[in-house]
Design a protein around this motif. Structure first.
Motif, PDB file in Angstrom:
ATOM      1  N   LEU A  14       0.832  -1.211   0.000  1.00  0.00           N
ATOM      2  CA  LEU A  14       0.000   0.000   0.000  1.00  0.00           C
ATOM      3  C   LEU A  14       0.859   1.251   0.000  1.00  0.00           C
ATOM      4  O   LEU A  14       0.631   2.200  -0.765  1.00  0.00           O
ATOM      5  CB  LEU A  14      -0.925   0.009   1.221  1.00  0.00           C
ATOM      6  CG  LEU A  14      -2.063  -1.011   1.251  1.00  0.00           C
ATOM      7  CD1 LEU A  14      -2.793  -0.945   2.576  1.00  0.00           C
ATOM      8  CD2 LEU A  14      -3.040  -0.777   0.103  1.00  0.00           C
ATOM      9  N   ASN A  15       1.851   1.265   0.863  1.00  0.00           N
ATOM     10  CA  ASN A  15       2.719   2.433   0.988  1.00  0.00           C
ATOM     11  C   ASN A  15       3.504   2.681  -0.300  1.00  0.00           C
ATOM     12  O   ASN A  15       3.610   3.810  -0.776  1.00  0.00           O
ATOM     13  CB  ASN A  15       3.679   2.232   2.169  1.00  0.00           C
ATOM     14  CG  ASN A  15       4.308   3.536   2.618  1.00  0.00           C
ATOM     15  OD1 ASN A  15       3.685   4.583   2.565  1.00  0.00           O
ATOM     16  ND2 ASN A  15       5.546   3.477   3.056  1.00  0.00           N
ATOM     17  N   ASN A  16       4.038   1.625  -0.881  1.00  0.00           N
ATOM     18  CA  ASN A  16       4.841   1.763  -2.096  1.00  0.00           C
ATOM     19  C   ASN A  16       4.016   2.203  -3.299  1.00  0.00           C
ATOM     20  O   ASN A  16       4.508   2.922  -4.174  1.00  0.00           O
ATOM     21  CB  ASN A  16       5.537   0.428  -2.423  1.00  0.00           C
ATOM     22  CG  ASN A  16       6.620   0.087  -1.411  1.00  0.00           C
ATOM     23  OD1 ASN A  16       7.215   0.974  -0.795  1.00  0.00           O
ATOM     24  ND2 ASN A  16       6.882  -1.204  -1.221  1.00  0.00           N
ATOM     25  N   ALA A  17       2.757   1.784  -3.338  1.00  0.00           N
ATOM     26  CA  ALA A  17       1.900   2.141  -4.471  1.00  0.00           C
ATOM     27  C   ALA A  17       1.304   3.539  -4.338  1.00  0.00           C
ATOM     28  O   ALA A  17       0.713   4.048  -5.290  1.00  0.00           O
ATOM     29  CB  ALA A  17       0.777   1.117  -4.616  1.00  0.00           C
ATOM     30  N   GLY A  18       1.434   4.145  -3.152  1.00  0.00           N
ATOM     31  CA  GLY A  18       0.927   5.498  -2.966  1.00  0.00           C
ATOM     32  C   GLY A  18      -0.365   5.595  -2.193  1.00  0.00           C
ATOM     33  O   GLY A  18      -0.929   6.682  -2.053  1.00  0.00           O
ATOM     34  N   TYR A  19      -0.861   4.474  -1.646  1.00  0.00           N
ATOM     35  CA  TYR A  19      -2.079   4.507  -0.836  1.00  0.00           C
ATOM     36  C   TYR A  19      -1.717   4.886   0.603  1.00  0.00           C
ATOM     37  O   TYR A  19      -1.903   4.111   1.542  1.00  0.00           O
ATOM     38  CB  TYR A  19      -2.774   3.137  -0.862  1.00  0.00           C
ATOM     39  CG  TYR A  19      -3.491   2.833  -2.147  1.00  0.00           C
ATOM     40  CD1 TYR A  19      -4.729   3.410  -2.417  1.00  0.00           C
ATOM     41  CD2 TYR A  19      -2.940   1.981  -3.093  1.00  0.00           C
ATOM     42  CE1 TYR A  19      -5.395   3.124  -3.610  1.00  0.00           C
ATOM     43  CE2 TYR A  19      -3.594   1.689  -4.287  1.00  0.00           C
ATOM     44  CZ  TYR A  19      -4.819   2.275  -4.536  1.00  0.00           C
ATOM     45  OH  TYR A  19      -5.490   2.004  -5.713  1.00  0.00           O
ATOM     46  N   SER A  20      -1.240   6.123   0.778  1.00  0.00           N
ATOM     47  CA  SER A  20      -0.739   6.541   2.084  1.00  0.00           C
ATOM     48  C   SER A  20      -1.845   6.658   3.126  1.00  0.00           C
ATOM     49  O   SER A  20      -1.647   6.327   4.299  1.00  0.00           O
ATOM     50  CB  SER A  20      -0.014   7.886   1.959  1.00  0.00           C
ATOM     51  OG  SER A  20      -0.852   8.851   1.349  1.00  0.00           O
ATOM     52  N   GLY A  21      -3.030   7.123   2.708  1.00  0.00           N
ATOM     53  CA  GLY A  21      -4.137   7.257   3.658  1.00  0.00           C
ATOM     54  C   GLY A  21      -4.641   5.909   4.138  1.00  0.00           C
ATOM     55  O   GLY A  21      -4.893   5.711   5.332  1.00  0.00           O
ATOM     56  N   LEU A  22      -4.788   4.973   3.215  1.00  0.00           N
ATOM     57  CA  LEU A  22      -5.243   3.635   3.581  1.00  0.00           C
ATOM     58  C   LEU A  22      -4.185   2.921   4.419  1.00  0.00           C
ATOM     59  O   LEU A  22      -4.504   2.208   5.379  1.00  0.00           O
ATOM     60  CB  LEU A  22      -5.550   2.836   2.308  1.00  0.00           C
ATOM     61  CG  LEU A  22      -6.295   1.508   2.475  1.00  0.00           C
ATOM     62  CD1 LEU A  22      -7.612   1.712   3.205  1.00  0.00           C
ATOM     63  CD2 LEU A  22      -6.532   0.865   1.111  1.00  0.00           C
ATOM     64  N   TYR A  23      -2.928   3.131   4.069  1.00  0.00           N
ATOM     65  CA  TYR A  23      -1.818   2.551   4.844  1.00  0.00           C
ATOM     66  C   TYR A  23      -1.878   3.030   6.297  1.00  0.00           C
ATOM     67  O   TYR A  23      -1.803   2.226   7.245  1.00  0.00           O
ATOM     68  CB  TYR A  23      -0.489   2.952   4.220  1.00  0.00           C
ATOM     69  CG  TYR A  23       0.729   2.664   5.075  1.00  0.00           C
ATOM     70  CD1 TYR A  23       1.335   1.413   5.072  1.00  0.00           C
ATOM     71  CD2 TYR A  23       1.269   3.648   5.907  1.00  0.00           C
ATOM     72  CE1 TYR A  23       2.448   1.135   5.862  1.00  0.00           C
ATOM     73  CE2 TYR A  23       2.375   3.397   6.701  1.00  0.00           C
ATOM     74  CZ  TYR A  23       2.964   2.139   6.679  1.00  0.00           C
ATOM     75  OH  TYR A  23       4.056   1.876   7.460  1.00  0.00           O
ATOM     76  N   GLU A  24      -2.043   4.331   6.487  1.00  0.00           N
ATOM     77  CA  GLU A  24      -2.086   4.892   7.841  1.00  0.00           C
ATOM     78  C   GLU A  24      -3.296   4.377   8.613  1.00  0.00           C
ATOM     79  O   GLU A  24      -3.209   4.044   9.798  1.00  0.00           O
ATOM     80  CB  GLU A  24      -2.125   6.421   7.767  1.00  0.00           C
ATOM     81  CG  GLU A  24      -2.185   7.105   9.125  1.00  0.00           C
ATOM     82  CD  GLU A  24      -2.380   8.610   9.019  1.00  0.00           C
ATOM     83  OE1 GLU A  24      -2.671   9.234  10.057  1.00  0.00           O
ATOM     84  OE2 GLU A  24      -2.248   9.154   7.906  1.00  0.00           O
ATOM     85  N   ALA A  25      -4.435   4.308   7.919  1.00  0.00           N
ATOM     86  CA  ALA A  25      -5.676   3.872   8.575  1.00  0.00           C
ATOM     87  C   ALA A  25      -5.567   2.432   9.069  1.00  0.00           C
ATOM     88  O   ALA A  25      -5.964   2.106  10.198  1.00  0.00           O
ATOM     89  CB  ALA A  25      -6.850   4.016   7.618  1.00  0.00           C
ATOM     90  N   ILE A  26      -5.009   1.543   8.240  1.00  0.00           N
ATOM     91  CA  ILE A  26      -4.897   0.134   8.625  1.00  0.00           C
ATOM     92  C   ILE A  26      -3.803  -0.051   9.668  1.00  0.00           C
ATOM     93  O   ILE A  26      -3.952  -0.835  10.616  1.00  0.00           O
ATOM     94  CB  ILE A  26      -4.638  -0.743   7.384  1.00  0.00           C
ATOM     95  CG1 ILE A  26      -5.848  -0.681   6.443  1.00  0.00           C
ATOM     96  CG2 ILE A  26      -4.352  -2.187   7.782  1.00  0.00           C
ATOM     97  CD1 ILE A  26      -5.659  -1.422   5.132  1.00  0.00           C
TER      98      ILE A  26
END
Length: 926
Positions: free
Chosen positions: A77-89
């Motif tokens: 998630l972090n590498n693909a750019g899903y920073s918000g979802l990464y932080e939430a999970i």
């Protein structure tokens, strides 16, 4: 992965499905997913869409037994750019993502308008941080292959899945910077710093609300005794010893004496240089051991950028420190520190309003001089006026703290709606009172010198004929009547969505009606939400097509019929390349059925526009008399800019003209909108290149852009208020210049004559005020200020009648009943809980991801709607003294009147005027 983490991922899976396009992270999951599983996921996306693909992806993920897959998922998630979802999970806290739901709902409702008005290639660069890189490329590819409208549709889909908490605000900024009309519909909650104490979820207490009005180029006035172009305003020239003209010293003198002053002087006279003189004198007059502090307000970002550069280059050589803060940078800089550590601060005004409001800047006493550019804007709720509210409250409140000196600059103070000189005097007095200015500085003693530098062009109005018959308008009007009828079939109360009556096809009034209908759709309510969504979408589609027809009629009226037809053909081409649902298919078939007839009418030589014949004769005559003529041709719309340019280029007898175009930055189709660099390139070519001898422009060029040595200004069906008239006429600065109004409408000529009368009335009113006794004038201003303050205080102190009627609180997401207002209790003056056993069944509690103490409260959990298909965030579970109670936040609910069924959505508890009963712990034991 622990069993709890697996359960949490299952519990929050709906969030993941709504956001994640799993195909963007599959390349990072090769260690955990087999080739067959990857292909199945990709096929699911192609056949059913990203949400179904995400569901399948999660199914495979939760079946994994290997150690480390959860960490691998987070890294992907972090590498693909899903920073918000990464932080939430990572934190099991989806509050930031949940807060985006209201904006997703709004965007879904506005999707037809978004698709119609947005050009992704124009605003995507400013929003690159809001979507992942793969989606960015996909959107640009769709724009290239299928057209702008299809690209906008793709962009909306990506934003609806975005996990970046700042995307609604960033979209608003990008729209404002582009002057895009969709900004009127995209409402982002302001006053983000005004967070109430009950919102205990926030560790960061919000950010400044920013209001930016983006003008395309700043006014660059003469900075020395000679007229100069931007290329001539060099560092060397700024750093040399500037020699002011006598009229510039005359303008600066009252302010140099320390008086609060409005400087009213024509465009091109060097008001920027006058402000430098005042500022330098002010800073140098302080006794040893004391320091002045100047703030310069620029109403528009490009003006801010230009003035920051000018002030820096001029004052840093003198040893003064200069800094600037504009809307785009405010969140990354410590405002208080910048104000404290610099001698001169250049600001966009909303920044100071925000920082005064939250106490970051304690009062205006930190400054010793405030300079307001374009100070005629100091009225109503403009940020200039809000700043002066703080000033006047301090002045009239008896504070012993010193107030800064105030200087305003403008080309025209205006007269508002005044019909005679007495009313004009009152209007100008109110402006003076708002700025606490006891002096209006104009050039009187050195008028001849001013007139040698700033030439006022001759103003001529010319009435031309319109077409006697108009087959194009007849056909388009019939299509518009049919479209209106279809809209009424969908919603019979269509006429009640707007107060505008007697609208006429092909007018600005009709455009205003469309805007009002769009706004009404945004707050439209029906018991059946599916039906509500269907009606709103249909109305948006119908009115969007009506807008295009209306635009085409305006083009046809003022240019060539074939240009209007091309405009519509391009629009329907984009429609066909996009989603193209049943409603759009029907509308397209109706238009296509009339295309052949429209082509026949458009190509008929007898339908040539007589206005263009007159324009041709004017241009031929002016360039015959003076081949070196430089012309600015003002028109009302960007579509007209393109149409007139095309007409000039196709006319062999006007081949000696090399037209350039200058329009605003907003872009709603492939043929409109200009980037800031493109605008500057056009202006530089017009100024310096003899081949570029005519510039066709919209209102972007009538204020704030320096175009020296233009000797012919043509206003082609173009008129505004008295301030706009003075600024537009000021574009023609060369000696012997003319300003020619060309129109077929007698009302337009009458309006321009009224503006000329109002200009004369303004000058007479200023002269009358200048001859007043200064002490009496100050007394009059004080009377106005006192009266205005009483009105402001009464508005602030007004307390609406308490509503004691019992109301429902519904979950804002699923509309399930949560409680009644009679069950709500106030805790510690600003927080709210619900008593009774019924409410306990309506929510579920989960551990708080970041438990901590907040004064008398300990956050120990979060509460969510108990419906499994909802799980909307309702607030927190807190320990207050010895009691564990839920604390709800009002923005998570819709308030419904139990009698009328009317609903409202208060954003703060203070906006909800119900009977607030204090919390009594004994009710818990009961």
């Amino acid at each position: 992965m622990t069993a709890e983490e697996r359960r949490n991922l299952q519990a929050f899976s709906d969030y993941v499905k709504r956001i994640l396009d799993p195909t963007h992270i599959l390349s990072y999951m090769n260690s955990w997913l087999g080739e067959d599983e990857v292909q199945y996921i990709q096929a699911e996306k192609n056949n059913k869409g990203p949400m179904e693909a995400a569901s399948l992806f999660l199914k495979y993920l939760l079946q994994l037994k290997e150690e480390g897959w959860f960490r691998g998922f987070l890294d992907a998630l972090n590498n693909a750019g899903y920073s918000g979802l990464y932080e939430a999970i990572a934190n099991w806290n989806f509050q930031k993502i949940e807060k985006l739901e209201e904006y997703r709902a709004l965007l879904k409702r506005l999707q037809p308008a978004f698709k119609d008005r947005i050009d992704p290639t124009c605003i995507l660069p400013e929003m690159s941080d809001c979507i992942i890189s793969q989606e960015y490329e996909e959107i640009m590819q769709v724009c290239s292959n299928k057209g702008i409208m299809a690209g906008a549709e793709k962009m909306a889909e990506c934003l609806l899945r975005s996990d970046k908490e700042n995307w609604p605000k960033t979209l608003k900024l990008a729209l404002d910077n582009d002057n895009n009309s969709f900004s009127e519909l995209w409402m982002v909650e302001e006053d983000a710093k005004d967070v109430e104490a009950e919102d205990l979820e926030e560790d960061d207490m919000g950010t400044s609300s920013i209001h930016i009005v983006y003008q395309e180029d700043p006014q660059l006035e003469n900075l020395s005794q000679n007229s100069c172009t931007p290329a001539e305003v060099s560092r060397a020239k700024l750093c040399s010893q500037l020699k002011p003209r006598n009229y510039q010293l005359e303008l600066a003198l009252p302010a140099m004496k320390g008086k609060n002053t409005i400087i009213c002087a024509p465009t091109g006279c060097g008001k920027t240089f006058v402000s430098l003189l005042i500022c330098e004198h002010h800073l140098k007059t302080f006794p040893q051991g004391q320091k002045g502090k100047v703030v310069f307000f620029a109403n528009h970002v490009p003006v801010y950028e230009q003035q920051k550069s000018v002030f820096s280059e001029y004052f840093e050589r003198l040893g003064y420190s200069v800094a600037g803060i504009a809307g785009a940078t405010v969140e990354n800089v410590p405002v208080q520190q910048i104000v404290e550590n610099n001698d001169i601060i250049v600001l966009t005004p909303q920044i100071l309003v925000n920082n005064l409001k939250d106490g970051t800047i304690p009062s205006l006493s930190v400054f010793t001089l405030m300079i307001f550019d374009e100070c005629h804007n100091t009225c109503k709720q403009h940020p200039y006026n809000k700043i002066m509210f703080y000033y006047l409250d301090q002045k009239l409140g008896g504070s012993s703290d010193p107030l800064p000196q105030v200087v305003g600059m403008t080309a025209s103070v205006g007269v508002g709606d005044a019909k005679n000189t007495d009313e004009a005097v009152e209007y100008i007095c109110k402006l003076c009172a708002s700025l606490d200015a006891s002096v209006i500085a104009t050039v009187k003693e050195n008028l001849e010198e001013l007139q040698e530098i700033v030439y006022t062009p001759q103003k001529i109005s010319r009435r031309v004929e319109s077409r006697t018959t108009n087959g194009f308008k007849r056909i388009i009007s019939q299509l518009m009547r049919e479209t209106e009828s279809l809209a009424k079939d969908v919603f019979e109360e269509l006429e009640n969505l707007s107060q505008i009556q007697n609208r006429e096809f092909g007018t600005q009034k009709y455009e205003q009606w469309i805007v009002e209908v769009h706004k009404a759709c945004r707050t439209f309510q029906l018991p059946d939400k599916d039906e509500e969504s269907r009606i709103c979408k249909a109305l948006y589609l119908y009115t969007s097509h009506l807008r295009k027809y209306n635009d085409a009629l305006i083009i046809s009226e003022h240019a060539q019929m074939k240009d209007a037809l091309n405009y519509l053909n391009n629009f329907f081409k984009d429609v066909r390349a996009a989603g193209f649902d049943e409603t759009e298919q029907d509308l397209t078939r109706r238009f296509e059925g009339k295309v052949q007839e429209l082509e026949t009418v458009s190509m008929d030589p007898s339908n040539e526009n007589p206005k263009l014949k007159d324009l041709y004769l004017i241009l031929q005559e002016e360039y015959h008399v003076n081949p070196e003529t430089k012309t600015i041709l003002f028109v009302k719309t960007r579509a007209l800019v393109d149409a007139i340019k095309k007409w000039i280029e196709e006319n062999s007898k006007l081949s000696f003209l090399k037209p350039g175009i200058l329009t605003g930055r907003g872009k709603t189709s492939q043929t409109t909108g200009m980037t800031l660099p493109a605008q500057k390139c056009v202006l530089d070519a017009f100024r310096s290149n003899g081949d570029h001898n005519i510039l066709i422009a919209t209102s972007v060029a009538d204020e704030g852009i320096d175009i020296a040595q233009c000797n012919l200004v043509i206003l082609y069906e173009y008129v505004g208020n008295v301030i706009k008239m003075i600024q537009t006429r000021g574009r023609g600065r060369a000696k012997g210049s003319k300003c020619l109004l060309l129109t077929s409408n007698a009302d337009v000529i009458e309006k321009e004559n009224i503006n000329m009368y109002k200009e004369k009335m303004m000058n007479e009113s200023i002269l009358r005020l200048q001859t007043c006794d200064e002490a009496k004038f100050k007394k009059k201003l004080l009377c106005i200020q006192t009266g205005e303050k009483i009105i402001r205080d009464n508005q602030q102190n007004f307390k609406p009648k308490l509503d004691k009627q019992n109301k429902k609180l519904l979950c804002a997401k699923c509309k399930a009943l949560a409680c009644y207002t009679s069950e709500i209790r106030m805790v510690k003056d600003s927080h709210y809980t619900v008593v009774g056993e019924t409410f306990k069944k309506c929510f579920v509690t989960r551990p708080h991801p970041r438990p901590k103490s907040c004064g008398d409260f300990d956050k120990i959990g979060k509460i969510f709607c108990a419906r499994q298909d909802c799980s909307h965030d309702w607030g927190i579970r807190a320990k207050v003294n010895a009691f564990e109670i839920p604390l709800i936040k009002i923005q998570s609910f819709v308030v419904e009147d139990t009698v009328t069924g009317k609903q409202m959505c208060p954003s703060k508890w203070k906006d909800f005027n119900f009977e607030k009963i204090p919390f009594n712990p004994e009710e818990l034991s009961e």
